[in-house]
Design a protein around this motif. Structure first.
Motif, short mmCIF file in Angstrom:
data_model
loop_
_atom_site.label_atom_id
_atom_site.label_comp_id
_atom_site.label_asym_id
_atom_site.label_seq_id
_atom_site.Cartn_x
_atom_site.Cartn_y
_atom_site.Cartn_z
N LEU A 1 0.84 -1.21 0.00
CA LEU A 1 0.00 0.00 0.00
C LEU A 1 0.87 1.25 0.00
O LEU A 1 0.56 2.24 -0.69
N GLU A 2 1.95 1.25 0.76
CA GLU A 2 2.85 2.41 0.79
C GLU A 2 3.52 2.61 -0.57
O GLU A 2 3.65 3.75 -1.05
N GLU A 3 3.96 1.50 -1.20
CA GLU A 3 4.56 1.61 -2.53
C GLU A 3 3.56 2.17 -3.55
O GLU A 3 3.91 3.01 -4.38
N ARG A 4 2.33 1.70 -3.46
CA ARG A 4 1.29 2.21 -4.37
C ARG A 4 1.04 3.70 -4.12
O ARG A 4 0.89 4.48 -5.06
N ARG A 5 0.99 4.07 -2.83
CA ARG A 5 0.76 5.48 -2.50
C ARG A 5 1.92 6.33 -3.02
O ARG A 5 1.70 7.39 -3.62
N GLU A 6 3.17 5.88 -2.83
CA GLU A 6 4.33 6.61 -3.33
C GLU A 6 4.33 6.68 -4.86
O GLU A 6 4.67 7.72 -5.44
N ALA A 7 3.95 5.58 -5.50
CA ALA A 7 3.89 5.57 -6.97
C ALA A 7 2.83 6.55 -7.46
O ALA A 7 3.05 7.30 -8.43
N ILE A 8 1.70 6.57 -6.79
CA ILE A 8 0.63 7.49 -7.19
C ILE A 8 1.07 8.93 -6.94
O ILE A 8 0.91 9.80 -7.81
N GLU A 9 1.65 9.19 -5.75
CA GLU A 9 2.12 10.55 -5.46
C GLU A 9 3.24 10.95 -6.41
O GLU A 9 3.30 12.09 -6.88
N GLY A 10 4.15 10.01 -6.69
CA GLY A 10 5.23 10.29 -7.65
C GLY A 10 4.67 10.56 -9.03
O GLY A 10 5.15 11.45 -9.75
N GLY A 11 3.66 9.79 -9.43
CA GLY A 11 3.02 10.02 -10.73
C GLY A 11 2.34 11.38 -10.78
O GLY A 11 2.42 12.10 -11.78
#
Length: 183
Positions: free
Chosen positions: A51-61
């Protein structure tokens, strides 16, 4: 009496199908705690990590998209500035070309006027030269005719050149004075 009530309550509890027996309840509770503990220790960190990786990927995107949008906006502004500058330069060049064209037209007109005046002056000079040549030729012809006529009237020859020139000049001067007086 209290024992009887507890026994009655336990007997009634055994008869109630919704309330499980206490040992089953304890075993079920222990199994739940063990499974929950296992899930909390093993699966929950993995789930949180994903979930943290997905959140970081979304925020990075989102950050990348915002950066790309900011860059696109900057490029658009630069393009608009260059376009405005190019339009200004084109207008300046057009104005400069019009001014050069007007100056060239004025220069060509002045040159044409100068050439026309030269041609007219040359024509006047040629006319004046032709008039003088015609006047001189006419003066000689009239002088010869006048000398011949005067010689016939006077009865003697006026062949002397000096005398002939004086007579001709006097005769022509009188004619010119009469012509000027008649004007």
């Amino acid at each position: 009496m209290s024992q009887q009530l507890i026994l009655a309550a336990t007997e009634g509890a055994a008869e109630n199908p919704l309330i499980p027996p206490i040992p089953e309840l304890v075993i079920g509770l222990l199994a739940f705690v063990i499974v929950f503990g296992f899930l909390a220790k093993k699966l929950l960190p993995n789930i949180n990590k994903v979930l943290e990786e997905r959140r970081e990927a979304i925020e990075g995107g989102i950050e990348k998209a915002e950066a790309a949008q900011t860059e696109a906006q900057s490029v658009l502004e630069q393009y608009k500035a260059q376009l405005a500058e190019a339009r200004h330069e084109a207008a300046r060049l057009r104005q400069e070309a019009q001014e050069q064209g007007a100056a060239l037209i004025a220069e060509m007109r002045a040159e044409g006027q100068r050439q026309r005046e030269e041609i007219v002056a040359a024509g006047h000079a040629q006319i004046e030269a032709d008039r003088k040549a015609a006047s001189s030729a006419l003066r000689q012809d009239v002088g010869k005719l006048a000398t011949d006529l005067a010689g016939k009237l006077v009865g003697e020859s006026l062949e002397d050149h000096a005398r002939q020139s004086r007579v001709i000049d006097r005769f022509l001067d009188e004619l010119e004075e009469k012509a000027e007086a008649g004007r």
